[in-house]
Motif scaffolding. Structure first.
Motif, PDB file in Angstrom:
ATOM      1  N   UNK A   1      -1.610 -10.665 -10.342  1.00 22.12           N
ATOM      2  CA  UNK A   1      -1.527 -10.025 -11.656  1.00 22.12           C
ATOM      3  C   UNK A   1      -2.129  -8.622 -11.615  1.00 22.12           C
ATOM      4  N   UNK A   2      -3.295  -8.506 -10.991  1.00 24.07           N
ATOM      5  CA  UNK A   2      -3.945  -7.197 -10.871  1.00 24.07           C
ATOM      6  C   UNK A   2      -3.081  -6.251 -10.042  1.00 24.07           C
ATOM      7  N   UNK A   3      -2.516  -6.750  -8.945  1.00 27.04           N
ATOM      8  CA  UNK A   3      -1.675  -5.922  -8.079  1.00 27.04           C
ATOM      9  C   UNK A   3      -0.441  -5.436  -8.830  1.00 27.04           C
ATOM     10  N   UNK A   4       0.155  -6.305  -9.614  1.00 27.90           N
ATOM     11  CA  UNK A   4       1.324  -5.911 -10.404  1.00 27.90           C
ATOM     12  C   UNK A   4       0.961  -4.839 -11.421  1.00 27.90           C
ATOM     13  N   UNK A   5      -0.187  -5.006 -12.076  1.00 32.13           N
ATOM     14  CA  UNK A   5      -0.615  -4.020 -13.062  1.00 32.13           C
ATOM     15  C   UNK A   5      -0.885  -2.664 -12.417  1.00 32.13           C
ATOM     16  N   UNK A   6      -1.475  -2.679 -11.211  1.00 31.55           N
ATOM     17  CA  UNK A   6      -1.758  -1.418 -10.515  1.00 31.55           C
ATOM     18  C   UNK A   6      -0.466  -0.688 -10.168  1.00 31.55           C
ATOM     19  N   UNK A   7       0.538  -1.441  -9.692  1.00 29.74           N
ATOM     20  CA  UNK A   7       1.800  -0.812  -9.296  1.00 29.74           C
ATOM     21  C   UNK A   7       2.589  -0.325 -10.519  1.00 29.74           C
ATOM     22  N   UNK A   8       2.605  -1.139 -11.580  1.00 28.06           N
ATOM     23  CA  UNK A   8       3.383  -0.767 -12.764  1.00 28.06           C
ATOM     24  C   UNK A   8       2.661   0.235 -13.649  1.00 28.06           C
TER      25      UNK A   8
ATOM     26  N   UNK B   1       0.813  -1.214   0.000  1.00 25.93           N
ATOM     27  CA  UNK B   1       0.000   0.000   0.000  1.00 25.93           C
ATOM     28  C   UNK B   1       0.845   1.263   0.000  1.00 25.93           C
ATOM     29  N   UNK B   2       2.021   1.223   0.631  1.00 19.32           N
ATOM     30  CA  UNK B   2       2.869   2.416   0.674  1.00 19.32           C
ATOM     31  C   UNK B   2       3.302   2.840  -0.726  1.00 19.32           C
ATOM     32  N   UNK B   3       3.295   1.920  -1.657  1.00 21.90           N
ATOM     33  CA  UNK B   3       3.699   2.228  -3.024  1.00 21.90           C
ATOM     34  C   UNK B   3       2.597   2.897  -3.831  1.00 21.90           C
TER      35      UNK B   3
END
Length: 652
Positions: A602-609, A89-91
């Motif tokens: 996969x969704x989490x990676x897409x949100x961060x990237x 979440x900090x990201x």
């Protein structure tokens, strides 16, 4: 029911109120400080129950062992929450709120499958608390001793939080961050550690609420969604960020449910009202009433304005010639899909599902992106369209062609009614009201067995004979989706669309030049419901049956995921997001038992990237490349001019 029985039912409701308070107060604290609508909060409650089952079963033979294991379960959940806050979440604190919601939803999927892996799919009921397995007699009824303990824990936690917030420096910082977190940062306070501490405290309270339910409620994998729905209701009714409001709302909801159970049925002017069957919807009815009358909750207040510069929304522009050719190419490829059906028999079914998802996402994007209206209950109109068409065919015997026209109109009527109330709110309160309306519709359909089929749903909703083949229905779906998406795009570039975006970007300026912003938003809400109903109608005839699942919270969340994955500020974003999500969902689900975790990661990676969505990020990268090439070209021209001057001598 006798008065004494009703009183006992209400007294028992006090233990339920304590549980509701423990679930919701942590969510309220987290939102008040971080402004994150933490969809994963119910997962921490679920973890508390599972950890309690394991630790209490091993160390809870004595009273001291039971309570120590319960406390240790909550502390373990707090540590897990702190680690998630620091690593994930900090990201994403800098990304828009809706993408934060998407990230926390991805955490729900990951935690759910991690729980499945560790504890298995079976329900697990923990042992009773030592020394509290009996009951006491009151007014001729038996009340469990453990319920009496729970009644006391809620008020004790409230008092403890009040003292902590008002008598400690950390509590002062929490209250200050709730009022103005930008100013707290400007004063030199380390916001990262403050956010981590508050998130861990909220997770501890959720875990404690779950651990205390171990002897009463079996641990199961559905508790996360059930808990987060109730927690949202409590927090919104009480007021986002209000601890006392969460306690008052918990008492209110628990006592209203107790009354419904106690009274059973109520006769009003010869009409029998089954109150005991309204417990699934009563809390959402109360939330809807409270939000309409008092938009910020019983003890809440309007959210403080952010001191950060408002984010400028990119201007929507008509598709370029290249984009149009690309769209035509995609349409041509889609028209050729049935030719590959012999080699890939499942391809037509998957393509129909993807097209329906595209239309559902596009209709939601119509109000979320250009309209700025965040809806957590768009599945209501998908379901109304599906059930409207299904009931018209099964009950009235109408042909499919007429049902496909009238079904979406049923959805539009629902959106017309719900939208009138919803557009008067904004932000998270608007989102919660749309969720309340969706849950009300779901509850009516789920419990109206004689008309909607109840939990069994409706079967036998088949298309007409000329559309009986999968290929024919595929082409009908393709044509319907293309026409619907083009109509939505046309509306955004018509004067109506410009007025809608003007109201989103600056409501005061739009009102000043004569635009009735709320009316425009109401119309947009209805239009989105209409096309959501078209998607639902196509879904009903493609599957041949429907169930209350089409109006569930998970389907509304799926729509949000599709829109946000693609990019909320792009027109092609929902199309790309729906296609990718459907492919991921279908592919991963068939490959592994733990498909939720894979999909969530996969969704989490897409949100961060890609914090602006896949299409939005791709456009941003393209703009940067174009700008870089343009700068290089200009630099080369300047160098060429300089060389020409040097070779030509003094220009004078």
């Amino acid at each position: 029911m006798s008065l004494s029985s009703l009183l006992i039912q209400m007294i028992s409701g006090l233990s339920e109120a304590s549980t509701l308070f423990l679930i919701s107060v942590g969510l309220s604290l987290i939102f008040g400080v971080t402004r994150i609508v933490n969809f994963a909060h119910g997962s921490f409650y679920m973890l508390g129950i599972y950890l309690s089952y394991t630790l209490v079963s091993r160390f809870g033979d004595t009273a001291s062992g039971f309570w120590l294991a319960t406390l240790l379960s909550a502390l373990t959940v707090a540590v897990i929450g702190a680690l998630i806050e620091m690593t994930v979440l900090r990201r994403i604190y800098h990304v828009p709120e809706l993408f934060q919601l998407l990230a926390t939803f991805a955490l729900v999927l990951v935690i759910s499958d991690a729980t499945l892996y560790l504890w298995g799919p079976e329900e697990l009921l923990g042992p009773r608390a030592p020394g509290l397995s009996g009951s006491i007699s009151l007014l001729g009824h038996r009340i469990p001793q453990y319920d009496l303990v729970l009644m006391a824990i809620g008020p004790l936690i409230l008092v403890g939080l009040y003292l902590m917030l008002n008598l400690t420096r950390w509590g002062t910082l929490i209250r200050a961050a709730t009022q103005d977190r930008e100013m707290v940062g400007a004063l030199g306070i380390n916001q990262h550690w403050l956010f981590t501490g508050v998130f861990a405290l909220g997770c501890f309270l959720a875990g404690l609420g779950g651990a205390l339910q171990g002897p009463r409620v079996p641990a199961n994998l559905l508790l996360d969604i059930e808990a987060i729905g109730t927690a949202f209701v409590i927090v919104v009714i009480g007021g986002m960020g209000s601890i006392t409001g969460a306690f008052v709302a918990s008492l209110l909801i628990a006592q209203i449910k107790a009354l419904c159970y106690g009274i059973g049925t109520l006769t009003f002017f010869d009409v029998v009202i089954p109150l005991n069957q309204m417990t699934l919807v009563i809390e959402f009815l109360v939330m809807a009433i409270v939000l309409v009358v008092r938009p910020w909750g019983l003890l809440g207040r309007a959210l403080p304005p952010s001191r950060q510069a408002p984010q400028s929304e990119p201007m929507l522009t008509p598709a370029s010639k290249g984009v149009r050719w690309f769209g035509a190419l995609i349409a041509l490829v889609l028209m050729m899909v049935p030719t590959f059906s012999e080699s890939f028999p499942y391809l037509i079914t998957l393509s129909v599902d993807m097209l329906i998802a595209v239309l559902f996402a596009a209709s939601l994007h119509f109000i979320m992106g250009p309209g700025g209206l965040h809806s957590f209950g768009h599945a209501a109109y998908f379901g109304l369209g599906a059930y409207g068409a299904g009931l018209l065919v099964l009950m009235l015997g109408l042909p499919m062609e007429l049902a496909m026209i009238l079904g979406p109109l049923v959805a539009a009527l629902g959106a017309l009614v719900f939208g009138w109330f919803s557009v008067r709110l904004s932000g998270v309160y608007l989102a919660m009201l749309t969720l309340a309306f969706a849950q009300i519709v779901w509850s009516v359909i789920y419990q109206w067995n004689g008309f909607t089929g109840g939990s069994n749903g409706l079967i036998g909703i088949w298309p007409s004979d000329w559309l009986a083949s999968p290929t024919a229905f595929y082409y009908l779906t393709l044509a319907s989706v293309i026409i619907s998406v083009l109509l939505l795009r046309f509306g955004l570039f018509a004067p109506f669309g410009f007025a809608l975006r003007a109201g989103r970007d600056s409501a005061l300026r739009a009102e000043a030049i004569g635009i009735n912003v709320k009316r425009i938003q109401w119309y947009a809400f209805t239009i989105a419901g209409l096309f959501g109903g078209v998607a639902g109608t196509l879904f009903a005839f493609s599957k041949g049956s429907i169930s209350p699942e089409v109006i569930s919270v998970s389907r509304s969340v799926d729509g949000l995921v599709m829109v946000l994955l693609g990019g909320i500020n792009t027109l092609s974003g929902p199309i790309a997001g729906a296609s990718i999500f459907t492919l991921l969902h279908d592919t991963v689900m068939r490959e592994t038992t733990y498909w939720r975790a894979v999909l969530g990661l996969a969704v989490l990676t897409l949100v961060i990237l890609f914090p602006t969505g896949i299409v939005g990020s791709a456009q941003a990268i393209g703009e940067r490349i174009k700008s870089h090439l343009l700068n290089r070209q200009r630099g080369g021209q300047l160098n060429g001019a300089g060389n020409a001057q040097q070779s030509g001598g003094d220009p004078r």
